[in-house]
Design a protein around this motif. Structure first.
Motif, PDB file in Angstrom:
ATOM      1  N   THR A 340      18.369  46.222  89.167  1.00  0.00           N
ATOM      2  CA  THR A 340      17.667  45.401  88.178  1.00  0.00           C
ATOM      3  C   THR A 340      18.624  44.457  87.470  1.00  0.00           C
ATOM      4  OG1 THR A 340      16.102  47.218  87.839  1.00  0.00           O
ATOM      5  CG2 THR A 340      16.103  45.455  86.205  1.00  0.00           C
ATOM      6  N   PRO A 409      13.541  42.363  89.180  1.00  0.00           N
ATOM      7  CA  PRO A 409      13.160  42.211  87.763  1.00  0.00           C
ATOM      8  C   PRO A 409      12.148  41.101  87.563  1.00  0.00           C
ATOM      9  CG  PRO A 409      15.310  41.236  88.151  1.00  0.00           C
ATOM     10  CD  PRO A 409      14.933  41.944  89.432  1.00  0.00           C
ATOM     11  N   PHE A 417      14.605  44.817  80.935  1.00  0.00           N
ATOM     12  CA  PHE A 417      14.018  45.773  81.870  1.00  0.00           C
ATOM     13  C   PHE A 417      13.866  47.137  81.200  1.00  0.00           C
ATOM     14  CE2 PHE A 417      17.632  48.420  82.802  1.00  0.00           C
ATOM     15  CZ  PHE A 417      18.730  47.592  82.636  1.00  0.00           C
TER      16      PHE A 417
END
Length: 446
Positions: A340, A409, A417
């Protein structure tokens, strides 16, 4: 400073409860955000241990899901009798099983690639257990500076004699001061048990559930509350100066957490202490991506405007990831964070298409790979140890070794996130809401 004194003066009041809650919430928030910042050259992180950069010359091989690996090192090096100082008042024979486990988890050839996830958490647990054993024959919960140096030297000598790495102190940023309690103003048993609700602490931490603690913590907030009480209790002039200038109050609280761990290891058996401490460490380790990220300028240039599979984009992306793979083994939850974070860097540079999907990038691609084309290994998020036997040698138990797509993401912000998406903090938020509502209801019903 005034806050510290007010905490002790208002003990039992609603204001005190609220301050405890706010301080604990701050600690939880600090652990989750982990000071993630984007620099000009690197993405730096702050976790339980310092970042580790390694280029291992031996790559582990891994078999199917849940199976130990093919050996990395075919046999343990021969053990020998360590040279000890004779000045450390701790009977290492009483914790021999913990010493053996630590030496195996930090073995010479595997320590660099498992330092963040296996070796350093186990070393940290060992040191806390040593403190607890020292305090069983003393009224002190920490070691004096000279004794701490002798004990640390003996610990490393014993680990080396059992096949442990000679570089543990550097890998794990360990110093003798880790045994001294640092700037915590309360370091003896009598004052500790006058200030802390010992029965409440022991009840919360005597049996730590590995599946629940990271999501619905009971031991972590109990340790945080005890450390907060200690940090504000029985301050001398010198201690006040430390809290006011030389070190922040948060640093003092962190040092006091070490004292709380020492008290717990005084009360629990070595095996129970080790299990509890490893679970608590795993909760924190899994909140931080331990990998180093160079700015992916080449990847951004190659992938910025793609909307379909592109050989140039995928080649650049795979080259970048291959360089990152040489760093270390990571857990499945760390892989979610790492993928992410890296994806957020790409989005910030203008790569809006999910290139993970276009280029078949999986979670396991963010962990150490093998040299024979087999899948990579993600360690389980629960505490793990190095596996060894005389036939198969060293290995690891892998988790999520099948093809699971890396999460892309939805935002350019790295801090946006959610760890809750991976099941890590939904329970924490639920616990916070429950705690706060209990407080509010108790105020209005009085």
């Amino acid at each position: 400073m005034n806050q510290a004194f007010s905490l002790s003066c208002c003990k039992g009041s609603y204001i005190h409860q609220l301050l405890l809650f706010v301080a604990w919430l701050f600690c939880i928030q600090d652990a989750v955000t982990s000071q993630i910042q984007v620099g000009h050259q690197r993405l730096s992180r702050s976790g339980l241990f310092d970042p580790i950069e390694v280029s291992p010359t031996v790559f582990p091989n891994y078999t199917s899901h849940g199976e130990p690996s093919i050996p990395v090192y075919p046999a343990l090096p021969p053990a020998y009798d360590p040279i000890l100082s004779g000045k450390c008042p701790v009977s290492f024979a009483d914790i021999s099983s913990i010493m053996e486990k630590t030496a195996l988890d930090c073995s010479q050839l595997v320590a660099p690639v498992v330092a963040n996830v296996i070796c350093c958490p186990q070393v940290s647990s060992l040191l806390r257990i040593v403190q607890g054993y020292y305090s069983r024959n003393s009224d002190k919960l920490v070691l004096q500076n000279e004794i701490a140096e002798d004990c640390m030297s003996d610990i490393f000598s014993i680990l080396s004699s059992k096949g442990g790495s000679n570089n543990i102190s550097t890998l794990c940023s360990i110093e003798s001061k880790n045994l001294t309690g640092g700037s915590c103003p309360v370091k003896d048993v009598i004052k500790f048990e006058k200030i802390v609700n010992a029965s409440k602490l022991l009840n919360a931490c005597s049996s730590v559930d590995p599946l629940k603690e990271s999501c619905r913590p009971t031991c972590q907030p109990a340790i945080a509350e005890a450390a907060l009480h200690l940090s504000a209790g029985d301050l001398s002039v010198d201690d006040a100066k430390i809290m006011a200038g030389e070190r922040s109050h948060i640093d003092v609280i962190n040092d006091c957490k070490g004292v709380v761990y020492a008290w717990l290891s005084r009360k629990l058996s070595p095996d129970a202490s080790n299990k509890a401490f490893r679970i608590l460490t795993a909760c924190k380790v899994n909140k931080v991506c331990p990998l180093e990220f160079e700015q992916p300028l080449e990847v951004i240039r190659a992938c910025k405007n793609v909307a379909a599979p592109s050989p140039l984009c995928c080649s650049s992306l795979n080259t970048y990831i291959e360089g990152m793979q040489n760093q270390m083994l990571i857990t499945n939850k760390q892989a979610i964070l790492c993928s992410t974070m890296f994806g957020s860097l790409l989005r910030k540079g203008g790569v809006l298409t999910n290139v993970y999907r276009l280029c078949d990038v999986d979670l396991k691609d963010f962990s150490l790979q093998v040299n024979d084309g087999q899948p990579g290994c993600l360690l389980p998020s629960l505490p793990a140890d190095v596996v060894y036997d005389n036939i198969t040698g060293f290995g690891f138990t892998c988790d999520l070794s099948d093809n699971i797509e890396a999460p892309w993401p939805l935002s350019t912000s790295i801090t946006s996130f959610s760890l809750c998406a991976s099941g890590m903090c939904a329970g924490v938020l639920e616990f916070l809401v429950f705690f706060f509502m209990q407080f509010v209801v108790s105020v209005f019903l009085r």
